[in-house]
Write an enzyme that holds these catalytic residues in place. Structure first.
Site, PDB file in Angstrom:
ATOM      1  N   GLU A 169      42.528  49.075  47.849  1.00 46.17           N
ATOM      2  CA  GLU A 169      42.836  48.150  48.955  1.00 46.17           C
ATOM      3  C   GLU A 169      44.331  48.033  49.220  1.00 46.17           C
ATOM      4  O   GLU A 169      44.862  46.930  49.362  1.00 46.17           O
ATOM      5  CB  GLU A 169      42.235  46.761  48.649  1.00 46.17           C
ATOM      6  CG  GLU A 169      40.725  46.817  48.425  1.00 46.17           C
ATOM      7  CD  GLU A 169      40.123  45.457  48.034  1.00 46.17           C
ATOM      8  OE1 GLU A 169      40.885  44.517  47.760  1.00 46.17           O
ATOM      9  OE2 GLU A 169      38.888  45.349  48.024  1.00 46.17           O
ATOM     10  N   ASN A 211      40.550  53.829  47.287  1.00 42.23           N
ATOM     11  CA  ASN A 211      39.316  53.064  47.503  1.00 42.23           C
ATOM     12  C   ASN A 211      39.622  51.854  48.390  1.00 42.23           C
ATOM     13  O   ASN A 211      40.606  51.153  48.161  1.00 42.23           O
ATOM     14  CB  ASN A 211      38.814  52.585  46.124  1.00 42.23           C
ATOM     15  CG  ASN A 211      37.447  51.943  46.153  1.00 42.23           C
ATOM     16  OD1 ASN A 211      36.499  52.510  46.696  1.00 42.23           O
ATOM     17  ND2 ASN A 211      37.325  50.756  45.559  1.00 42.23           N
ATOM     18  N   HIS A 247      31.350  47.258  51.860  1.00 45.81           N
ATOM     19  CA  HIS A 247      30.857  45.877  51.839  1.00 45.81           C
ATOM     20  C   HIS A 247      30.544  45.499  53.287  1.00 45.81           C
ATOM     21  O   HIS A 247      31.450  45.261  54.079  1.00 45.81           O
ATOM     22  CB  HIS A 247      31.917  44.935  51.266  1.00 45.81           C
ATOM     23  CG  HIS A 247      32.128  45.114  49.801  1.00 45.81           C
ATOM     24  ND1 HIS A 247      31.150  44.803  48.877  1.00 45.81           N
ATOM     25  CD2 HIS A 247      33.175  45.587  49.101  1.00 45.81           C
ATOM     26  CE1 HIS A 247      31.608  45.065  47.656  1.00 45.81           C
ATOM     27  NE2 HIS A 247      32.823  45.548  47.768  1.00 45.81           N
ATOM     28  N   GLU A 276      30.913  50.609  46.682  1.00 46.33           N
ATOM     29  CA  GLU A 276      30.583  49.189  46.461  1.00 46.33           C
ATOM     30  C   GLU A 276      29.604  48.660  47.511  1.00 46.33           C
ATOM     31  O   GLU A 276      29.696  47.506  47.938  1.00 46.33           O
ATOM     32  CB  GLU A 276      31.865  48.342  46.479  1.00 46.33           C
ATOM     33  CG  GLU A 276      32.931  48.823  45.504  1.00 46.33           C
ATOM     34  CD  GLU A 276      34.183  47.953  45.453  1.00 46.33           C
ATOM     35  OE1 GLU A 276      34.159  46.807  45.960  1.00 46.33           O
ATOM     36  OE2 GLU A 276      35.200  48.433  44.913  1.00 46.33           O
ATOM     37  N   ASP A 278      27.101  46.869  49.673  1.00 47.89           N
ATOM     38  CA  ASP A 278      26.134  45.781  49.793  1.00 47.89           C
ATOM     39  C   ASP A 278      26.074  45.372  51.265  1.00 47.89           C
ATOM     40  O   ASP A 278      26.968  45.695  52.046  1.00 47.89           O
ATOM     41  CB  ASP A 278      26.397  44.601  48.839  1.00 47.89           C
ATOM     42  CG  ASP A 278      27.799  44.038  48.877  1.00 47.89           C
ATOM     43  OD1 ASP A 278      28.531  44.288  49.855  1.00 47.89           O
ATOM     44  OD2 ASP A 278      28.169  43.315  47.924  1.00 47.89           O
TER      45      ASP A 278
HETATM   46  C1  XIL Z   1      34.522  41.409  43.162  1.00 49.81           C
HETATM   47  C2  XIL Z   1      33.533  41.108  42.049  1.00 49.81           C
HETATM   48  O1  XIL Z   1      32.256  41.512  42.447  1.00 49.81           O
HETATM   49  C3  XIL Z   1      33.554  39.647  41.680  1.00 49.81           C
HETATM   50  O2  XIL Z   1      32.807  39.441  40.493  1.00 49.81           O
HETATM   51  C4  XIL Z   1      34.983  39.151  41.467  1.00 49.81           C
HETATM   52  O3  XIL Z   1      34.969  37.744  41.253  1.00 49.81           O
HETATM   53  C5  XIL Z   1      35.852  39.491  42.656  1.00 49.81           C
HETATM   54  O4  XIL Z   1      35.801  40.874  42.899  1.00 49.81           O
HETATM   55  N1  XIL Z   1      36.464  44.887  46.417  1.00 49.81           N
HETATM   56  C6  XIL Z   1      36.604  45.369  45.135  1.00 49.81           C
HETATM   57  C7  XIL Z   1      35.848  44.726  44.038  1.00 49.81           C
HETATM   58  O5  XIL Z   1      37.277  46.378  44.935  1.00 49.81           O
HETATM   59  O6  XIL Z   1      36.544  44.808  42.818  1.00 49.81           O
HETATM   60  C8  XIL Z   1      35.488  43.295  44.330  1.00 49.81           C
HETATM   61  O7  XIL Z   1      34.637  42.809  43.301  1.00 49.81           O
HETATM   62  C9  XIL Z   1      34.820  43.197  45.688  1.00 49.81           C
HETATM   63  C10 XIL Z   1      35.735  43.684  46.779  1.00 49.81           C
END
Ligand code: XIL
Length: 364
Positions: A169, A211, A247, A276, A278
């Site tokens: 990020e 990422n 996400h 990641e 969802d």
């Molecule tokens: C999130 C986790 O799922 C949580 O448990 C934590 O409190 C905060 O981070 N992008 C990322 C991940 O790269 O590491 C993040 O994960 C979600 C967004």
């Protein structure tokens, strides 16, 4: 056919019920899991729940204590991403103290269950420990702190991590470096290249990734990553991949241009990955998604998987947790939830079947 099966078949053949009985006798324990039906060159992963938001929830550490959870984790996936356990604040809580136990346990579990591990993450603006954020370090000290961390953490798991999210990020939505990234704001963007070089020296076989989220559609953020990737490759920096976190929220529509985005990085000779995934939704009163919402969610999951399948070197597809029970979504996005492929009781949602059917069809 294995010897035991052959023996059973021989006996049953005389009873004339052969074709009916043979299958269940040797039912494989991995039968019909996501990993078992997936194309052989595609890893199917999940975040491994623990740390982060879980710490404030009224349940014990999921990975450590939830036996049914561990069973599904082992059965369905052949890639594992520590959700928080390799982040700075977790693994390096004090300047001279590392907390390797939980990350070690995940790496061991992965080895025992035929899973690869995606390391997450080394250079990020978020979830850094207070000693780092609040410390008064010179630029030279800061640089050596990062270098030492990377050599220590990447070195510890050398040979055991398939892919590392080295830089996480780093760009804003407008394509500029995030000012809140302590490394980049203090040391300049050149530190990104150094992080990749150090990670490569510490584990020459790990695949090293950029990422981010918000890169599922073309735009200035994707342009910024493409320009950075080209620049790093031109400088012979060991960059191996670009990953879309994915996400997603049903508020913003399906990611129907994702394959095109991934292809641009594939064209540069990079691997790509979904890291990641969802798909959150606005929950109706009562908190239970409607059948229609679940169908829409399933179609988003499928769209992302199809995008990865359409691109040659997209070999890793990870969802950010597999059960709503432990999802980060309701904690971070008020009113949204139900973002994963299984209910709290591990009951499978349409999204799970959409992934499994799509994987099975792609394998054939
Ligand atoms: C999130 C986790 O799922 C949580 O448990 C934590 O409190 C905060 O981070 N992008 C990322 C991940 O790269 O590491 C993040 O994960 C979600 C967004």
């Amino acid at each position: 056919m294995r010897a035991a099966t052959r023996a059973v078949v021989a006996v049953l053949a005389t009873t004339a019920t052969l074709s009916f009985v043979v299958q269940p006798v040797q039912a494989h324990p991995q039968a019909k899991s996501l990993r078992s039906v997936a194309p052989r060159d595609l890893r199917i992963g999940t975040a491994v729940a623990g740390g982060g938001h879980h710490v404030d929830q009224p349940y014990p550490d999921p990975f450590t204590y939830d036996k049914p959870y561990r069973k599904v984790l082992a059965k369905e996936f052949n890639s594992a991403s520590p959700e928080n356990q390799m982040k700075w604040e977790f693994i390096h809580p004090e300047r001279n103290k590392y907390n390797f136990g939980p990350a070690d346990a995940i790496v061991r579990f992965a080895r025992d269950n035929g899973q690869v591990v995606r390391g997450h993450t080394l250079l990020w603006h978020s979830q850094n420990p207070a000693w780092l954020n609040e410390g008064t370090f010179t630029d030279a000290e800061l640089r050596s702190i990062l270098k030492k961390h990377i050599f220590t953490v990447v070195g510890r798991y050398k040979g055991k991590i398939q892919q590392w999210d080295v830089a996480n990020e780093i760009f804003n939505e407008n394509g500029e470096y995030r000012p809140e990234n302590i490394w980049i704001s203090r040391l300049g963007p050149g530190i990104v290249a150094d992080a990749f070089r150090w990670a490569h020296q510490a584990d020459p076989r790990a695949q090293l990734f950029l990422n981010d989220y918000g890169v599922e559609w073309p735009g200035v953020k994707v342009d910024a990553y493409e320009a950075l990737a080209e620049q790093l490759l031109a400088q012979r920096v060991p960059l191996h991949g670009f990953a879309s976190q994915a996400h997603l929220s049903m508020r913003y529509g399906a990611p129907d241009q994702l394959a095109g985005v991934l292809q641009r990085f594939d064209d540069l000779g990079l691997k790509t990955a979904i890291t990641e995934l969802d798909v959150r939704m606005d929950l109706p009163e009562g908190g239970v998604p409607t059948a229609e919402q679940l169908q829409t969610q399933a179609s988003y999951y499928k769209t992302v998987l199809d995008a990865c399948l359409a691109v040659d070197n997209c070999n890793s597809f990870t969802i950010w947790g597999f059960t709503d029970k432990y999802s980060w979504v309701p904690v971070f996005f008020p009113a949204e939830g139900a973002a994963t492929v299984m209910r709290d009781d591990f009951g499978k949602k349409p999204a799970y079947y959409a992934l499994r059917d799509t994987l099975a069809r792609a394998r054939r």
